[in-house]
Write a protein that holds these residues in place. Structure first.
Motif, PDB file in Angstrom:
ATOM      1  N   GLN A  67       0.811  -1.214   0.000  1.00 44.78           N
ATOM      2  CA  GLN A  67       0.000   0.000   0.000  1.00 44.78           C
ATOM      3  C   GLN A  67       0.845   1.266   0.000  1.00 44.78           C
ATOM      4  O   GLN A  67       0.340   2.351  -0.258  1.00 44.78           O
ATOM      5  N   PHE A  68       2.143   1.124   0.283  1.00 48.51           N
ATOM      6  CA  PHE A  68       2.968   2.316   0.487  1.00 48.51           C
ATOM      7  C   PHE A  68       4.151   2.434  -0.457  1.00 48.51           C
ATOM      8  O   PHE A  68       5.002   3.296  -0.269  1.00 48.51           O
ATOM      9  N   GLY A 383       2.671   7.313   4.128  1.00 47.96           N
ATOM     10  CA  GLY A 383       1.412   7.118   3.406  1.00 47.96           C
ATOM     11  C   GLY A 383       0.587   8.360   3.171  1.00 47.96           C
ATOM     12  O   GLY A 383      -0.565   8.258   2.740  1.00 47.96           O
ATOM     13  N   LEU A 387      -3.152   8.228   5.688  1.00 49.75           N
ATOM     14  CA  LEU A 387      -2.658   7.285   6.694  1.00 49.75           C
ATOM     15  C   LEU A 387      -2.536   7.971   8.052  1.00 49.75           C
ATOM     16  O   LEU A 387      -2.923   7.417   9.084  1.00 49.75           O
TER      17      LEU A 387
END
Length: 408
Positions: A67-68, A383, A387
């Motif tokens: 995801q990052f 993020g 995030l």
């Protein structure tokens, strides 16, 4: 002509930020970047004391790697490194797979140092990784459950060895969580002991006297038995032997020291306590295509002492490492690494903290708030605002599948 192959070992603070830096700097098709990590998640090392005590949900500590990273420029590979062939430019993974590289970044994190003390390796618990920290919390829960059966007082004596930042932070979280567990298992909290053992004359060795005094008062006020000038001599399954008497206990949480990675052993690379000596550009001097950052690197500025293996160091080294890899590929000038210490803060629970930032002593709620700000700042780099806001409002990042794998 084949593209340049860049391999990054480890998805800790250094590895993740280097990956993101390369994803930002590299042009499309300029290089293939592979990030290799043992697990498919990145965990917040500076928050593991909360995992150990069970005061923070898994979803706020362990975050899915994919995801990052920019997956168009960085490929994630799940695997455990078994050895590195530096002369052949190859990384060997468990299972026999080989990964070739033109440039390598070693950022695999630390190993716990037991200093050869008998029984530590066999019986003590380590705040080393997400899984090892999670194991501590499961063990603590089990001790409360078993106490209901045998009323053995050693089950409710929880000892933390080491009163540096990590040790004090673990103690601070135990002070919060253990009363909750005592209530859950219907056990009077006065049956529970929290003991912090430190070989140095004070807690938080090397910190300002005012910080030491404040932290000492808070721990004493909250019922922690602090034993300074006390060395652990041996750890048994149900007893901890110190040079200041025995501590009947089935829980020793070891936070006393770290060392570098075994992958440098027998390679001819110059090391100090397992950490590879690096030059001003963060390269291993005898291997100009191998960079080493974070806990694995030994960096000295002039005649000063080497930089400690901390998250702050790794986070400052990572962007420079990424810049220098790209600079080497393009034949441009490299950046010399310069470290700027911005201060350190230890949390003593949700509402207490102590530390020094910008030369100013912080304590109490202000320090606790600053500790959170430091964490949010990293999440922002990792993020972005989404995030950071998820964590601020308590949402975390969903990791149900990952968390399910970590039990025990």
């Amino acid at each position: 002509m084949s593209k340049t192959r860049i391999v990054i070992l480890g998805a800790g603070y250094g590895g993740m930020i280097t990956s993101k830096r390369l994803g930002k700097l590299l042009k499309a098709g300029e290089a293939d970047v592979t990030l290799i990590n043992k697990h498919d998640y990145h965990y917040l090392t500076t928050e593991l004391h909360k995992t150990a005590a069970g005061t923070e949900p898994d979803s706020k500590i362990a975050l899915p790697i994919t995801q990052f990273i920019d997956q168009e420029k960085v490929t994630f590979k799940k695997g455990t490194v078994s050895s590195i062939d530096y002369s052949g430019n190859k990384v060997l993974l468990e299972g026999g797979e080989k990964v070739n590289y033109d440039y390598l970044v070693v950022s695999l994190g630390f190993h716990v140092s037991t200093f050869g003390i008998p029984g530590i390796k066999e019986h003590a618990f380590e705040v080393r990784s997400f899984r090892s920290s999670k194991t501590i919390y499961h063990h603590i829960q089990r001790q409360f459950a078993l106490y209901k059966e045998d009323e053995d007082p050693s089950r409710l004596t929880f000892v933390v060895a080491g009163a540096g930042f990590t040790g004090v932070e673990v103690v601070g979280e135990l002070v919060v969580k253990l009363p909750e567990l005592a209530e859950e298992y219907n056990i009077p909290f006065d049956k529970v002991r929290i003991v912090n053992v430190e070989a140095a004359p004070t807690i938080l060795p090397g910190s300002a006297d005012a910080a030491v005094d404040y932290a000492s008062r808070i721990l004493d006020k909250r019922g922690v038995e602090v034993k300074t000038s006390t060395k652990v001599l041996e750890c048994k399954e149900d007893n901890i032997i110190t040079d200041n008497g025995d501590l009947p206990s089935r829980t020793l949480i070891w936070t006393c020291g770290v060392q570098g990675h075994h992958l440098f052993e027998g390679t001819g690379i110059e090391t100090v306590q397992g950490r590879a000596v690096v030059d001003e550009y963060l390269r291993i001097p005898t291997l100009k295509n191998v960079f080493c950052i974070g806990d694995n690197s030994y960096f000295k500025t002039g005649e000063k002492t080497p930089l400690p293996p901390t998250a702050q160091v790794a986070l400052q080294q990572a962007p420079v490492c990424g810049d220098n890899i790209v600079g080497t590929i393009r034949g441009t000038e490299l950046r010399k690494f310069e470290y700027h210490h911005k201060g350190s803060v230890a949390s003593l629970s949700e509402h207490y903290g102590v530390g020094e930032v910008g030369g100013a002593l912080l304590k109490g709620k202000i320090a606790a708030a600053m500790k959170k700000v430091i964490g949010y700042r990293y999440l922002f780099f990792l993020g972005g605002p989404s995030l950071m806001l998820k964590h601020f409002f308590g949402g975390g990042t969903s990791l149900a599948k990952v968390a399910a794998k970590q039990q025990g």
